[in-house]
Design an enzyme around this catalytic site. Structure first.
Site, short mmCIF file in Angstrom:
data_model
loop_
_atom_site.label_atom_id
_atom_site.label_comp_id
_atom_site.label_asym_id
_atom_site.label_seq_id
_atom_site.Cartn_x
_atom_site.Cartn_y
_atom_site.Cartn_z
N GLU A 55 0.81 -1.21 0.00
CA GLU A 55 0.00 0.00 0.00
C GLU A 55 0.85 1.27 0.00
O GLU A 55 0.33 2.37 0.13
CB GLU A 55 -0.94 -0.01 1.21
CG GLU A 55 -1.99 -1.09 1.09
CD GLU A 55 -2.96 -1.14 2.25
OE1 GLU A 55 -2.61 -0.67 3.35
OE2 GLU A 55 -4.07 -1.65 2.05
N TYR B 259 -15.28 -5.18 -3.47
CA TYR B 259 -16.16 -4.98 -2.33
C TYR B 259 -17.54 -4.52 -2.77
O TYR B 259 -18.55 -5.00 -2.25
CB TYR B 259 -15.55 -4.00 -1.33
CG TYR B 259 -14.18 -4.42 -0.84
CD1 TYR B 259 -13.82 -5.77 -0.73
CD2 TYR B 259 -13.22 -3.48 -0.49
CE1 TYR B 259 -12.56 -6.16 -0.30
CE2 TYR B 259 -11.96 -3.86 -0.05
CZ TYR B 259 -11.65 -5.20 0.04
OH TYR B 259 -10.41 -5.58 0.48
N LYS C 36 -8.39 0.46 -6.91
CA LYS C 36 -9.68 0.31 -7.58
C LYS C 36 -10.13 -1.15 -7.64
O LYS C 36 -11.32 -1.44 -7.51
CB LYS C 36 -9.61 0.91 -8.98
CG LYS C 36 -10.94 0.88 -9.70
CD LYS C 36 -11.02 1.88 -10.81
CE LYS C 36 -12.26 1.78 -11.65
NZ LYS C 36 -13.49 1.44 -11.01
N ILE D 65 -9.99 -15.68 -4.32
CA ILE D 65 -9.45 -15.73 -2.96
C ILE D 65 -10.03 -14.59 -2.11
O ILE D 65 -10.49 -14.80 -0.99
CB ILE D 65 -7.91 -15.67 -2.98
CG1 ILE D 65 -7.36 -16.89 -3.71
CG2 ILE D 65 -7.35 -15.58 -1.56
CD1 ILE D 65 -5.90 -16.79 -4.09
N GLY D 66 -10.04 -13.36 -2.66
CA GLY D 66 -10.59 -12.22 -1.93
C GLY D 66 -12.05 -12.41 -1.58
O GLY D 66 -12.49 -12.10 -0.47
N THR D 67 -12.83 -12.94 -2.51
CA THR D 67 -14.24 -13.20 -2.28
C THR D 67 -14.43 -14.21 -1.15
O THR D 67 -15.26 -14.02 -0.26
CB THR D 67 -14.92 -13.70 -3.56
OG1 THR D 67 -14.81 -12.68 -4.56
CG2 THR D 67 -16.39 -14.03 -3.34
#
Length: 154
Positions: free
Chosen positions: A28, A124, A118, A89-91
């Site tokens: 980040e 999300y 983004k 994976i994020g889901t």
């Protein structure tokens, strides 16, 4: 598609949790904000444990002590060949966070996302999250240690 197992973190994961905090800050572009002190909390020092650094001792006390101040999940990922992105994976992680939050009686959970990320914002939103900056105009504030010390009169 990647094979992903999401589980509750244990004390044994503290070294990896610390490493991931640093890696996330680097991703980040915020490594300069990671100030992991070698000092143990002034307010509630954890009990001494042999062979542990103050950082790992504090992390263990804060996450796995009598009154934990955070809850942590670990995603064990065996990636499919190629890019990790786009493999769900994020889901899977967000769905597990929702499940754990509901089981703990929470009615919502919040995420902080940098304005340049983004892909995360799109993910999300696609999963049903509301962008509070767009929707309600909320701004996020933080008090860093110097300001906290001044406020507390330290």
């Amino acid at each position: 598609m990647a094979s992903t197992r999401i589980r509750e973190a244990t004390e044994r994961d503290c070294g990896d949790i610390l490493r991931m905090i640093r890696e996330l800050a680097e991703y980040e572009k915020l490594s300069h904000q990671v100030k992991i002190s070698e000092e143990v909390s002034l307010c509630r020092p954890p009990p001494p444990r042999p062979n542990l650094t103050p950082i790992s001792t504090a992390l263990r006390a804060d996450g796995f002590g009598e009154n934990p101040s955070f809850h942590c999940l670990v995603a064990e990922v065996i990636p499919a060949p190629g890019e990790l992105q786009g493999q769900g994976i994020g889901t899977k992680i967000i769905k597990k966070v929702a499940e754990v939050a509901l089981c703990k009686g929470c009615s919502q959970f919040r995420l902080a996302v940098l304005d340049w990320n983004k892909k995360a914002m799109d993910l999300y939103k696609s999963l049903g999250a509301q962008d509070l900056t767009e929707l309600e105009g909320w701004h996020s504030f933080r008090f860093e240690e110097a300001a906290m010390r001044e406020l507390a009169g330290w």
